[in-house]
Motif scaffolding. Structure first.
Motif, PDB file in Angstrom:
ATOM      1  N   VAL A   1       0.841  -1.192   0.000  1.00  8.48           N
ATOM      2  CA  VAL A   1       0.000   0.000   0.000  1.00  8.48           C
ATOM      3  C   VAL A   1       0.882   1.250   0.000  1.00  8.48           C
ATOM      4  N   VAL A   2       0.425   2.278  -0.702  1.00  8.86           N
ATOM      5  CA  VAL A   2       1.071   3.588  -0.655  1.00  8.86           C
ATOM      6  C   VAL A   2       0.064   4.563  -0.050  1.00  8.86           C
ATOM      7  N   VAL A   3       0.470   5.255   1.012  1.00 14.31           N
ATOM      8  CA  VAL A   3      -0.402   6.235   1.660  1.00 14.31           C
ATOM      9  C   VAL A   3      -0.505   7.452   0.739  1.00 14.31           C
ATOM     10  N   THR A   4      -1.745   7.850   0.391  1.00 12.92           N
ATOM     11  CA  THR A   4      -1.940   8.986  -0.516  1.00 12.92           C
ATOM     12  C   THR A   4      -2.450  10.235   0.195  1.00 12.92           C
ATOM     13  N   ALA A   5      -3.090  10.082   1.339  1.00 10.97           N
ATOM     14  CA  ALA A   5      -3.580  11.232   2.111  1.00 10.97           C
ATOM     15  C   ALA A   5      -3.709  10.808   3.570  1.00 10.97           C
ATOM     16  N   LEU A   6      -3.512  11.746   4.468  1.00 12.36           N
ATOM     17  CA  LEU A   6      -3.549  11.449   5.896  1.00 12.36           C
ATOM     18  C   LEU A   6      -4.900  11.724   6.531  1.00 12.36           C
TER      19      LEU A   6
ATOM     20  N   PHE B   1     -10.647   6.886  12.730  1.00  9.55           N
ATOM     21  CA  PHE B   1      -9.306   7.194  12.250  1.00  9.55           C
ATOM     22  C   PHE B   1      -9.004   6.367  11.003  1.00  9.55           C
ATOM     23  N   GLY B   2      -8.381   6.998  10.019  1.00  9.54           N
ATOM     24  CA  GLY B   2      -8.002   6.288   8.811  1.00  9.54           C
ATOM     25  C   GLY B   2      -7.191   7.162   7.890  1.00  9.54           C
ATOM     26  N   VAL B   3      -6.713   6.576   6.802  1.00  7.17           N
ATOM     27  CA  VAL B   3      -5.942   7.286   5.791  1.00  7.17           C
ATOM     28  C   VAL B   3      -6.443   6.842   4.413  1.00  7.17           C
ATOM     29  N   MET B   4      -6.100   7.614   3.410  1.00 11.30           N
ATOM     30  CA  MET B   4      -6.379   7.220   2.035  1.00 11.30           C
ATOM     31  C   MET B   4      -5.161   6.456   1.542  1.00 11.30           C
ATOM     32  N   ALA B   5      -5.391   5.408   0.772  1.00  6.28           N
ATOM     33  CA  ALA B   5      -4.293   4.555   0.336  1.00  6.28           C
ATOM     34  C   ALA B   5      -4.518   4.077  -1.092  1.00  6.28           C
ATOM     35  N   ARG B   6      -3.431   3.705  -1.750  1.00 11.07           N
ATOM     36  CA  ARG B   6      -3.502   3.175  -3.111  1.00 11.07           C
ATOM     37  C   ARG B   6      -2.955   1.747  -3.089  1.00 11.07           C
ATOM     38  N   ILE B   7      -3.772   0.832  -3.607  1.00 16.71           N
ATOM     39  CA  ILE B   7      -3.397  -0.575  -3.702  1.00 16.71           C
ATOM     40  C   ILE B   7      -3.556  -0.969  -5.167  1.00 16.71           C
ATOM     41  N   ASP B   8      -2.498  -1.431  -5.792  1.00 14.43           N
ATOM     42  CA  ASP B   8      -2.535  -1.845  -7.199  1.00 14.43           C
ATOM     43  C   ASP B   8      -3.175  -0.793  -8.099  1.00 14.43           C
TER      44      ASP B   8
ATOM     45  N   ASP C   1      -7.586   3.555  -5.559  1.00 11.00           N
ATOM     46  CA  ASP C   1      -7.655   4.280  -4.289  1.00 11.00           C
ATOM     47  C   ASP C   1      -8.658   3.619  -3.348  1.00 11.00           C
ATOM     48  N   TYR C   2      -8.297   3.577  -2.068  1.00 18.59           N
ATOM     49  CA  TYR C   2      -9.121   2.959  -1.037  1.00 18.59           C
ATOM     50  C   TYR C   2      -9.090   3.837   0.213  1.00 18.59           C
ATOM     51  N   ILE C   3     -10.122   3.672   1.031  1.00 16.88           N
ATOM     52  CA  ILE C   3     -10.119   4.238   2.376  1.00 16.88           C
ATOM     53  C   ILE C   3      -9.594   3.132   3.281  1.00 16.88           C
ATOM     54  N   LEU C   4      -8.539   3.409   4.020  1.00 14.95           N
ATOM     55  CA  LEU C   4      -7.986   2.452   4.965  1.00 14.95           C
ATOM     56  C   LEU C   4      -8.426   2.904   6.352  1.00 14.95           C
ATOM     57  N   SER C   5      -9.406   2.225   6.909  1.00 15.52           N
ATOM     58  CA  SER C   5     -10.033   2.638   8.163  1.00 15.52           C
ATOM     59  C   SER C   5      -9.588   1.747   9.315  1.00 15.52           C
ATOM     60  N   PHE C   6      -9.314   2.384  10.450  1.00  9.88           N
ATOM     61  CA  PHE C   6      -8.902   1.646  11.644  1.00  9.88           C
ATOM     62  C   PHE C   6      -9.954   1.704  12.741  1.00  9.88           C
ATOM     63  N   GLY C   7     -11.042   2.393  12.508  1.00 16.01           N
ATOM     64  CA  GLY C   7     -12.130   2.451  13.475  1.00 16.01           C
ATOM     65  C   GLY C   7     -12.045   3.660  14.380  1.00 16.01           C
ATOM     66  N   PRO C   8     -12.991   3.752  15.326  1.00 14.05           N
ATOM     67  CA  PRO C   8     -13.021   4.915  16.215  1.00 14.05           C
ATOM     68  C   PRO C   8     -11.777   4.964  17.090  1.00 14.05           C
ATOM     69  N   GLU C   9     -11.264   6.150  17.236  1.00 10.62           N
ATOM     70  CA  GLU C   9     -10.065   6.330  18.050  1.00 10.62           C
ATOM     71  C   GLU C   9     -10.500   6.525  19.494  1.00 10.62           C
ATOM     72  N   LYS C  10     -10.140   5.571  20.326  1.00  8.59           N
ATOM     73  CA  LYS C  10     -10.495   5.607  21.743  1.00  8.59           C
ATOM     74  C   LYS C  10      -9.228   5.755  22.560  1.00  8.59           C
TER      75      LYS C  10
END
Length: 189
Positions: free
Chosen positions: A98-103, A113-120, A123-132
């Motif tokens: 994955v290449v991170v495209t936006a923070l 919490f998440g970042v925008m990412a590029r896979i192959d 573009d995808y949203i890479l989500s990690f869920g609520p930040e607790k």
């Protein structure tokens, strides 16, 4: 004189036994109620025909109609194709480069919490869920645009609100070091 003490003793014994009977009846009734509710709360899985009928019914609702229109649109087809492109990696829980495209996530997103990412090249949203407070995203906050990372995920999803497939970040590695690993709850879902 002997008659009165015997009557008093009988009254005292009755006064002690009656509350005992009432309390034990209440305890027994409460256990029956708990047993009945636990039996009722176990849902039976829907048969294939029932599931299809529910989906058909939902598709007739305004939300269902809106979703079907989105699904048939070019944007919807693009999102679904992107999700299908990585489905084999998701099923196998395999490494994806994955290449991170936006923070930051798209405006108005409610994915936590998440970042925008590029896979192959997609573009995808890479989500990690609520930040607790108990979650540790500190190392994820150190990511920068154009960082190359390795991720693994158990799921990819989509929603008409978003123009990109949503990949759940379960494992992230940068430069051979694990910087995030989702801790799953024990005992199921």
């Amino acid at each position: 004189m002997l008659i009165k003490p015997a009557k008093n003793r009988r009254k005292i014994i009755y006064m002690l036994i009656v509350p005992l009977v009432v309390v034990s009846a209440l305890v027994f009734a409460n256990s029956e109620i708990k047993r009945q509710t636990s039996q009722k709360s176990t849902p039976t899985p829907l048969s294939e025909a029932e599931r299809k009928a529910k989906v058909k019914k939902w598709e007739a609702t305004p939300d269902g109609i809106k979703y079907k229109k989105w699904e048939a649109s070019s944007e919807g087809k693009k999102v679904l194709a992107g999700a299908a492109k990585i489905r084999n990696h998701i099923i196998a829980f395999a490494d994806m480069e994955v290449v991170v495209t936006a923070l930051s996530l798209p405006p108005g997103s409610r994915l936590g919490f998440g970042v925008m990412a590029r896979i192959d090249g997609e573009d995808y949203i890479l989500s990690f869920g609520p930040e607790k407070p108990d979650k540790n995203f500190q190392q994820l906050h150190s990511l920068k645009v154009n960082d190359k990372i390795i991720i693994r995920s158990h799921s990819v999803s989509h929603a008409p609100k978003y123009s990109y497939p949503i990949v759940s970040g379960d494992y992230v590695e940068r430069d051979g070091k694990v910087i995030y690993k989702r801790v799953f709850r024990k005992g199921g879902c």
